[in-house]
Write a protein that holds these residues in place. Structure first.
Motif, mmCIF file in Angstrom:
data_model
loop_
_atom_site.group_PDB
_atom_site.id
_atom_site.type_symbol
_atom_site.label_atom_id
_atom_site.label_comp_id
_atom_site.label_asym_id
_atom_site.label_seq_id
_atom_site.Cartn_x
_atom_site.Cartn_y
_atom_site.Cartn_z
ATOM 1 N N TYR A 104 -0.949 -9.940 5.539
ATOM 2 C CA TYR A 104 0.111 -9.057 6.030
ATOM 3 C C TYR A 104 -0.357 -8.204 7.213
ATOM 4 O O TYR A 104 0.290 -7.208 7.548
ATOM 5 C CB TYR A 104 0.558 -8.102 4.917
ATOM 6 C CG TYR A 104 1.306 -8.735 3.762
ATOM 7 C CD1 TYR A 104 2.585 -9.269 3.938
ATOM 8 C CD2 TYR A 104 0.754 -8.759 2.485
ATOM 9 C CE1 TYR A 104 3.280 -9.814 2.862
ATOM 10 C CE2 TYR A 104 1.446 -9.305 1.409
ATOM 11 C CZ TYR A 104 2.709 -9.830 1.600
ATOM 12 O OH TYR A 104 3.395 -10.360 0.544
ATOM 13 N N PRO A 149 3.575 -1.656 -4.848
ATOM 14 C CA PRO A 149 2.517 -1.709 -3.833
ATOM 15 C C PRO A 149 1.114 -1.546 -4.399
ATOM 16 O O PRO A 149 0.166 -2.118 -3.859
ATOM 17 C CB PRO A 149 2.882 -0.571 -2.868
ATOM 18 C CG PRO A 149 3.862 0.286 -3.593
ATOM 19 C CD PRO A 149 4.556 -0.596 -4.575
ATOM 20 N N CYS A 152 0.114 -4.920 -5.404
ATOM 21 C CA CYS A 152 -0.116 -5.740 -4.217
ATOM 22 C C CYS A 152 -1.492 -5.435 -3.615
ATOM 23 O O CYS A 152 -2.266 -6.345 -3.292
ATOM 24 C CB CYS A 152 1.001 -5.483 -3.202
ATOM 25 S SG CYS A 152 0.960 -6.553 -1.762
ATOM 26 N N CYS A 153 -1.820 -4.140 -3.492
ATOM 27 C CA CYS A 153 -3.141 -3.768 -2.964
ATOM 28 C C CYS A 153 -4.257 -4.233 -3.902
ATOM 29 O O CYS A 153 -5.314 -4.668 -3.439
ATOM 30 C CB CYS A 153 -3.240 -2.257 -2.775
ATOM 31 S SG CYS A 153 -2.445 -1.629 -1.282
ATOM 32 N N CYS A 235 -1.451 -2.945 6.573
ATOM 33 C CA CYS A 235 -0.569 -4.111 6.594
ATOM 34 C C CYS A 235 0.765 -3.707 7.231
ATOM 35 O O CYS A 235 1.238 -2.583 7.059
ATOM 36 C CB CYS A 235 -0.322 -4.590 5.179
ATOM 37 S SG CYS A 235 -1.807 -5.144 4.321
ATOM 38 N N CYS A 238 3.641 -1.947 5.276
ATOM 39 C CA CYS A 238 3.358 -0.616 4.734
ATOM 40 C C CYS A 238 2.881 0.350 5.807
ATOM 41 O O CYS A 238 2.235 1.355 5.510
ATOM 42 C CB CYS A 238 2.302 -0.729 3.627
ATOM 43 S SG CYS A 238 2.781 -1.857 2.299
ATOM 44 N N TRP A 253 2.416 3.650 3.841
ATOM 45 C CA TRP A 253 3.248 3.672 2.625
ATOM 46 C C TRP A 253 4.277 4.811 2.719
ATOM 47 O O TRP A 253 4.520 5.550 1.761
ATOM 48 C CB TRP A 253 2.385 3.822 1.367
ATOM 49 C CG TRP A 253 1.386 2.729 1.226
ATOM 50 C CD1 TRP A 253 1.626 1.446 0.818
ATOM 51 C CD2 TRP A 253 -0.014 2.792 1.527
ATOM 52 N NE1 TRP A 253 0.454 0.720 0.855
ATOM 53 C CE2 TRP A 253 -0.558 1.523 1.280
ATOM 54 C CE3 TRP A 253 -0.858 3.808 1.987
ATOM 55 C CZ2 TRP A 253 -1.905 1.238 1.473
ATOM 56 C CZ3 TRP A 253 -2.191 3.527 2.175
ATOM 57 C CH2 TRP A 253 -2.698 2.256 1.916
HETATM 58 FE FE1 SF4 Z 1 0.316 -5.184 -0.015
HETATM 59 FE FE2 SF4 Z 1 1.067 -3.114 1.526
HETATM 60 FE FE3 SF4 Z 1 -1.219 -3.012 0.083
HETATM 61 FE FE4 SF4 Z 1 -1.020 -4.619 2.205
HETATM 62 S S1 SF4 Z 1 -0.966 -2.351 2.196
HETATM 63 S S2 SF4 Z 1 -1.916 -5.147 0.260
HETATM 64 S S3 SF4 Z 1 1.150 -5.318 2.043
HETATM 65 S S4 SF4 Z 1 0.922 -3.081 -0.674
#
Ligand code: SF4
Length: 275
Positions: A104, A149, A152-153, A235, A238, A253
């Motif tokens: 991303y 998120p 995701c991180c 990313c 975010c 974020w």
């Molecule tokens: Fe996912 Fe956003 Fe974390 Fe990147 S910054 S890993 S897109 S939640």
């Protein structure tokens, strides 16, 4: 015998001679995992206190002499990271440096990697999650950065970092204490309990102004998005540009309570403050 006691002594002369040849990422060696011993705690405490007034270059010199070739650095090619890369190119160019390529990232961010290669001859390794963005989003019914998120991180950054530092004993962090409340308590040298590494923060005492002054003085490559209103870049889903007067990390974020991806959130405490 502790890992601390197993430290291999290498003369500075020998290190200087072998460093230019070590251009590849040091092969992971899981059995060399560093253990937090009382001796290591005492060493970190002493070093952190002594290096509190040292320059970032002096801190990096200490860290590389103490831990190389098991000293590494993760970078998102932010201004602070670029300053550390510039310093490492002079002090210890064989230091393995990697980027967490979540899938991303902005294309401008990845292009900085090419500029690092051209300028310094340093190949920043891209470390990627096991799934592509398409696979990951298909597995979770859509973009996880929208719904969770933190997850995701954890999946696309923290899990990747955990694998990337296997065999390493210490890593450099480009954080500054004045960036976030979590970072305000970061020691120069501390124990990163999240990744079981010694964490060295050479820029902890630097300001944003000092970072950009060095970039300007030495024409250090940086992400062009910084000139378009993005002081802090992660990313693309975010990250947003900030308005004049907003804090530099407001664009990360934005609209959520999240302020860190988890890499640097209260993971390093001064050794004398741990329970
Ligand atoms: Fe996912 Fe956003 Fe974390 Fe990147 S910054 S890993 S897109 S939640």
């Amino acid at each position: 015998m502790s890992q601390f006691a197993l430290k291999i002594e290498t003369s500075p002369t020998t290190k200087a001679a072998i460093a230019p040849a070590l251009k590849v990422f040091y092969p992971p060696s899981p059995e060399s995992k560093l253990e937090l011993t009382p001796e290591l705690m005492a060493e970190m405490e002493e070093a952190s206190f002594r290096l509190e007034t040292a320059s970032p270059q002096e801190i990096l010199r200490w860290a590389t002499e103490r831990f190389a070739p098991r000293f590494t650095m993760a970078t998102a090619f932010g201004p602070e990271g670029m300053v550390l890369i510039h310093m490492l190119a002079e002090i210890a160019p064989a230091t393995p440096i990697f980027n967490l390529e979540t899938g991303y990232q902005f294309k401008e961010t990845l292009e900085v990697r090419e500029r690092v290669r051209e300028r310094y001859g340093i190949e920043v390794e891209l470390r990627q999650p096991e799934t592509t963005v398409t696979e990951y989003e298909a597995q979770h019914g859509g973009p996880v950065y929208k719904t969770n998120p933190n997850q995701c991180c954890a999946d696309r950054k923290l899990a990747v970092l955990t694998k990337a530092v296997v065999g390493m004993h210490a890593w450099a962090s480009a954080i500054r204490r004045d960036q976030t409340p979590d970072r305000a308590v970061a020691p120069i040298v501390g124990w990163d309990k999240k990744f079981s590494l010694v964490k060295v923060s050479p820029l902890a005492n630097w300001t944003k102004k000092e970072v950009w002054k060095l970039i300007a003085e030495h024409d250090i490559p940086y992400n062009p998005l910084h000139d378009q209103g993005y002081p802090s870049i992660g990313c693309w889903p975010c990250t947003r540009a900030v308005l004049f007067g907003e804090d530099e990390r407001t664009g990360r974020w934005s609209g959520t309570a999240k302020t860190e991806c988890g890499l640097h959130s209260l993971d390093t405490t001064p050794v004398d403050a741990r329970s």
